[in-house]
Enzyme design. Structure first.
Site, PDB file in Angstrom:
ATOM      1  N   SER A   1       0.781  -1.220  -0.056  1.00  0.00           N
ATOM      2  CA  SER A   1       0.058  -0.013   0.013  1.00  0.00           C
ATOM      3  C   SER A   1       1.091   1.326  -0.087  1.00  0.00           C
ATOM      4  CB  SER A   1      -0.810   0.076   1.374  1.00  0.00           C
ATOM      5  OG  SER A   1      -1.656   1.398   1.562  1.00  0.00           O
ATOM      6  N   HIS A   2       0.329   2.334  -0.451  1.00  0.00           N
ATOM      7  CA  HIS A   2       1.030   3.291  -0.266  1.00  0.00           C
ATOM      8  C   HIS A   2       1.190   4.082   1.034  1.00  0.00           C
ATOM      9  CE1 HIS A   2       0.412   3.601  -4.552  1.00  0.00           C
ATOM     10  NE2 HIS A   2       1.128   4.686  -4.702  1.00  0.00           N
ATOM     11  N   SER A   3       0.528   3.336   2.137  1.00  0.00           N
ATOM     12  CA  SER A   3       0.481   3.895   3.465  1.00  0.00           C
ATOM     13  C   SER A   3       0.882   2.586   4.349  1.00  0.00           C
ATOM     14  CB  SER A   3      -0.914   4.222   3.936  1.00  0.00           C
ATOM     15  OG  SER A   3      -1.142   4.272   5.113  1.00  0.00           O
TER      16      SER A   3
ATOM     17  N   ASP B   1      -2.385  -1.813  -3.738  1.00  0.00           N
ATOM     18  CA  ASP B   1      -3.617  -1.023  -3.608  1.00  0.00           C
ATOM     19  C   ASP B   1      -3.785  -0.064  -4.826  1.00  0.00           C
ATOM     20  OD1 ASP B   1      -1.531   0.804  -3.356  1.00  0.00           O
ATOM     21  OD2 ASP B   1      -2.359   1.610  -1.327  1.00  0.00           O
TER      22      ASP B   1
ATOM     23  N   SER C   1       0.945   3.190  -8.832  1.00  0.00           N
ATOM     24  CA  SER C   1       2.455   3.058  -8.368  1.00  0.00           C
ATOM     25  C   SER C   1       2.701   2.133  -7.851  1.00  0.00           C
ATOM     26  CB  SER C   1       3.115   4.447  -7.950  1.00  0.00           C
ATOM     27  OG  SER C   1       2.706   4.525  -6.778  1.00  0.00           O
TER      28      SER C   1
END
Length: 136
Positions: A13-15, A74, A77
């Site tokens: 995920s980006h987070s 997700d 990128s």
């Protein structure tokens, strides 16, 4: 059990918080699935929003038990980062696959299926099938 142990699952995920929360949720809904190695790979090394090839590679190595590694992502990128790592050929364990599946539902399906001893093909299919789950 699939050859070599359970299939490993990496959640990109980006987070960092989202990746960790989805990992916790998937394992919890799978009855803990203690034997299934699940690793979050969220955010950047500095704790920011984004994706990190290094964190993804480390997560994949940490869950590899010889039965393959399913990687769920997700957003855009994250997909591109995993595809780049797969293209390099030596950055991820052998039999690592980018799984086209919804992030949360696919993660739950992947962990539940891996916990049942399924092989990488079945884990990938179960996660991808989550696209068809109807909510209304």
């Amino acid at each position: 059990m699939s050859e070599g142990g359970p299939v490993g699952i990496v959640l990109v995920s980006h987070s960092a918080q989202v990746a960790a929360a989805v990992a916790e949720l998937a394992k919890g809904l799978a009855g803990g699935a203690a034997e299934v190695p699940v690793a979050p790979a969220g955010g950047t090394e500095g704790g920011g929003i984004g994706t990190s090839a290094e964190l993804i590679s480390a997560a994949a190595a940490s869950v590899d038990r010889g039965a393959g590694v399913a990687v769920l992502t997700d957003l855009g990128s994250a997909v591109l980062t995993v595809k780049a790592l797969l293209a390099e050929g030596d950055e991820l364990p052998e039999d690592t696959r980018l799984v086209d599946a919804p992030f949360v539902e696919g993660a739950v399906a992947a962990v539940v299926t891996a916990a049942a001893g399924a092989d990488l093909d079945a884990v990938e299919a179960a996660a991808a099938e989550a696209y068809s789950y109807r909510k209304a």
